[in-house]
Scaffold this active site. Structure first.
Site, PDB file in Angstrom:
ATOM      1  N   CYS A 148       0.874  -1.123  -0.068  1.00 29.48           N
ATOM      2  CA  CYS A 148       0.119  -0.145   0.060  1.00 29.48           C
ATOM      3  C   CYS A 148       0.865   1.234   0.094  1.00 29.48           C
ATOM      4  CB  CYS A 148      -1.163  -0.071   1.225  1.00 29.48           C
ATOM      5  SG  CYS A 148      -1.867   1.519   1.334  1.00 29.48           S
ATOM      6  N   CYS A 151      -0.555   3.999   2.240  1.00 33.04           N
ATOM      7  CA  CYS A 151      -0.351   4.051   3.665  1.00 33.04           C
ATOM      8  C   CYS A 151       1.250   3.993   4.093  1.00 33.04           C
ATOM      9  CB  CYS A 151      -0.754   2.549   4.118  1.00 33.04           C
ATOM     10  SG  CYS A 151      -2.380   1.836   3.344  1.00 33.04           S
ATOM     11  N   ASP A 152       2.107   3.741   3.391  1.00 28.54           N
ATOM     12  CA  ASP A 152       3.495   3.451   3.835  1.00 28.54           C
ATOM     13  C   ASP A 152       4.548   4.566   3.091  1.00 28.54           C
ATOM     14  OD1 ASP A 152       2.557   1.745   5.371  1.00 28.54           O
ATOM     15  OD2 ASP A 152       3.004  -0.169   4.074  1.00 28.54           O
TER      16      ASP A 152
END
Ligand code: NAP
Length: 325
Positions: A148, A151-152
């Site tokens: 992701c 997200c990261d």
């Protein structure tokens, strides 16, 4: 007692809840992974009719709030099993016949802490990212490997990373990461992207994105701290290997059905997708499948929302049979 229980709080599930509530019935949405499904991790949505541009998080949160404002109950519990009240688990008829429609049976939906009784169930359990299948993949998660980018990605600011895949997700991820990272390798197993032309055009002019075509990720190296320091890619045409020095690898090679497909109660195909047509009816009476988890050709935000509406209304019609009988 709920009229309809919906497994999955993604776009299909929450849209179904909106339609159930607006039909004057009571919906419970259950999802052990939180709300929003896959769209919550999408940086920008540009193809939802009527909304020229919106962040995935904003879209998913708006949908959740809309469903709750209409009275839907949303609980973050995973559905572990479904049983027919009149039958036994695993004995649901495989054909949804008119006779079954005339003799509806309530269902029990089990979570770790509750058993809920309901007239109808909608399975909207979505998809999850496909893994590479390389040894040590699970151990590398959080140490350089991610599924992701939204997200990261921020952990890799000003670093060099690689994205693997050739679909919309991979291309979007590469464009997103190019804005954060020093350099992005985009590794794809063919020399043409599967992604939409509009997405691919965004790669043009990004001087810090290098395309690595006809190649697959065949391994990696980690440093003394256990964190990723390079990926090995293999050219599928020449068989040659090269090592790319990266601190992050974002895998975006497609999706597989998420979690359970409840194949003890509904029929699924060989890849785990629940067998259901455009009417969202499964092989089991009173159980409907909506969104990416069902067999379908086009898996998009708008088709997930469309399924939610179809399944929500079909589930309400099924629930109506209980008041008529
Ligand atoms: P996808 O469209 O299925 O693409 C997966 C990509 O990974 C393909 O390029 C495929 O290569 C490659 N691949 C598959 N298995 C692989 C393996 N084992 N090793 C290496 N490469 C592999 O998946 P996605 O990009 O996640 O998109 C999923 C769905 O969501 C699609 O319908 C997509 O259109 C939609 N989506 C839409 C948007 C948007 O509209 N903004 C954004 C994201 C996703 P091949 O090309 O050779 O098959």
């Amino acid at each position: 007692m709920y009229d309809v229980i919906i497994a999955g709080a993604g776009t299909a599930g929450l849209t179904a809840a909106i339609y159930v509530q607006r039909a004057g019935k009571k919906a419970l949405v259950l999802d052990g992974a939180g709300y929003g499904g896959q769209i919550i991790n999408t940086p920008e949505v540009e193809n939802y009719p009527g909304i020229p541009k919106i962040g995935g998080f904003e879209f998913a949160t708006g949908l959740l709030e809309q469903a709750k404002a209409l009275g839907a109950v949303v609980d973050f519990e995973e559905v572990l099993g479904i049983e027919s009240v009149e039958g036994k688990e695993g004995t649901a008829p495989k054909e949804q016949t008119d006779a079954a429609q005339e003799n509806p049976a309530d269902k029990i939906v089990r979570t770790a802490t509750h058993c809920y009784r309901t007239h109808a169930v909608i399975l909207a359990t979505g998809l999850t990212r496909r893994k590479l299948g390389l040894p040590g993949e699970d151990q590398l998660l959080g140490k350089g490997l991610s599924y992701c980018a939204t997200c990261d990605g921020a952990f890799y600011r000003k670093k060099t990373v690689a994205v693997n895949g050739g679909g919309n997700t991979a291309v979007e991820d590469a464009v997103f990461l190019a804005g954060l990272c020093e350099k992005v390798y985009l590794i794809h197993r063919r020399d043409r992207f599967r992604a939409d032309e509009a997405e691919v055009r965004k790669l043009q002019g990004l001087s810090n994105v290098e395309l690595v075509f006809n190649s697959t990720v065949s391994g990696w190296r980690t440093g003394e701290n256990g964190k990723l320091c390079s990926v090995q890619v293999t050219d599928r045409l020449t068989g040659e290997h090269q090592e790319l020095p990266v601190s992050g690898l974002f895998v975006a090679i497609g999706q597989v059905p998420a979690g359970r497909n409840f194949d003890d109660v509904v029929a699924a195909d060989e890849n785990g997708y629940i067998l259901a047509g455009e009417d969202c009816r499964t092989s089991a009476p009173g159980i409907f499948a909506a969104g990416d988890c069902r067999t379908k050709k086009i898996r998009q935000l708008v088709t997930a929302a469309s399924d939610g509406a179809v399944a929500g209304m079909a589930a309400c019609s099924y629930a109506d049979l209980f008041t008529r009988n």
